[in-house]
Design a protein around this motif. Structure first.
Motif, PDB file in Angstrom:
ATOM      1  N   HIS A 174       7.534  -6.602 -15.196  1.00 15.71           N
ATOM      2  CA  HIS A 174       8.538  -6.658 -14.128  1.00 15.71           C
ATOM      3  C   HIS A 174       8.698  -5.302 -13.446  1.00 15.71           C
ATOM      4  O   HIS A 174       8.659  -5.204 -12.220  1.00 15.71           O
ATOM      5  N   PHE A 175       8.870  -4.249 -14.247  1.00 12.39           N
ATOM      6  CA  PHE A 175       9.106  -2.931 -13.665  1.00 12.39           C
ATOM      7  C   PHE A 175       7.851  -2.369 -12.993  1.00 12.39           C
ATOM      8  O   PHE A 175       7.949  -1.688 -11.970  1.00 12.39           O
ATOM      9  N   VAL A 180       5.053  -1.218  -7.910  1.00 14.27           N
ATOM     10  CA  VAL A 180       3.918  -1.473  -7.001  1.00 14.27           C
ATOM     11  C   VAL A 180       4.411  -1.963  -5.664  1.00 14.27           C
ATOM     12  O   VAL A 180       3.969  -1.497  -4.608  1.00 14.27           O
ATOM     13  N   SER A 181       5.340  -2.930  -5.669  1.00 16.38           N
ATOM     14  CA  SER A 181       5.837  -3.473  -4.389  1.00 16.38           C
ATOM     15  C   SER A 181       6.630  -2.397  -3.636  1.00 16.38           C
ATOM     16  O   SER A 181       6.585  -2.335  -2.408  1.00 16.38           O
ATOM     17  N   GLY A 186       6.638   1.549   0.867  1.00 16.96           N
ATOM     18  CA  GLY A 186       6.772   2.952   1.254  1.00 16.96           C
ATOM     19  C   GLY A 186       5.594   3.451   2.055  1.00 16.96           C
ATOM     20  O   GLY A 186       5.701   4.387   2.847  1.00 16.96           O
ATOM     21  N   ASN A 187       4.432   2.813   1.913  1.00 17.47           N
ATOM     22  CA  ASN A 187       3.220   3.253   2.645  1.00 17.47           C
ATOM     23  C   ASN A 187       3.187   2.716   4.024  1.00 17.47           C
ATOM     24  O   ASN A 187       3.494   1.792   4.517  1.00 17.47           O
TER      25      ASN A 187
END
Length: 187
Positions: A174-175, A180-181, A186-187
């Motif tokens: 989950h974390f 990753v998401s 952010g990119n």
């Protein structure tokens, strides 16, 4: 409120009266009565209650009854549902203790219990199949399922350790997924 408490008591009394084989065999009956007929809980909620009941102290059926009863009517609902699910066992054990001194030596009782064992096996198979269909939703779930089965069946690890490991791995996944998401946004 009294009507709901009585409904909780008698619904769980019926469940307790027809369930042989313990908490595992009870799952299909719980699902039919609580999720499908009464609509007191969703199937997913019931699976969550069932999973938590397996890793908490006490009898699975009593824990599930307490969870559902408390959800429906607070503490009094938990008491009513719990009393309902244990009442049939208390009554049956009391009658047996009063009238039959060596119950296990009676041939017809042995034969009846052998038949009940076969039926319980079928109920357990049904419960496992339905539980797996609802719980294994992606390849991570399939991997957890296979690893957990192997750990318990082949390695003979205690089920509590397997459940705790699954909790830790589920949280890690989950974390990591959140990170990753978040990084992708952010990119």
């Amino acid at each position: 409120m009294l009507k709901l408490l009585l409904d909780l008591y008698f619904t769980f009394f019926k469940i307790g009266a027809v369930t042989f084989g313990g908490g595992y065999a009870m799952l299909p009956i719980l699902e039919r009565e609580l999720a499908q007929k009464k609509k007191w809980v969703s199937g997913d909620d019931l699976l969550d209650y069932y999973a938590v009941s397996q890793v908490t102290p006490g009898v699975i059926a009593v824990n599930v009854a307490t969870f559902v009863g408390t959800k429906k009517a607070g503490v009094l609902g938990g008491v009513a549902a719990t009393a309902g699910v244990v009442s049939p066992s208390v009554i049956i054990i009391t009658v047996i203790a009063l009238f039959i001194s060596s119950f296990e030596d009676i041939v017809w009782v042995q034969k009846a219990l052998a038949g009940v064992n076969v039926a319980v096996t079928a109920l357990l198979s049904y419960a496992v199949f339905n539980f797996a269909k609802k719980s294994v939703k992606n390849w991570w779930g399939a991997l957890f399922y296979i690893c957990s089965f192997c750990a318990v069946f082949f390695l003979k690890l205690p089920s509590v350790l397997v459940v705790l490991a699954a909790i830790v791995l589920g949280l890690v996944i989950h974390f990591v997924s959140l990170a990753v998401s978040s990084a992708r946004r952010g990119n």
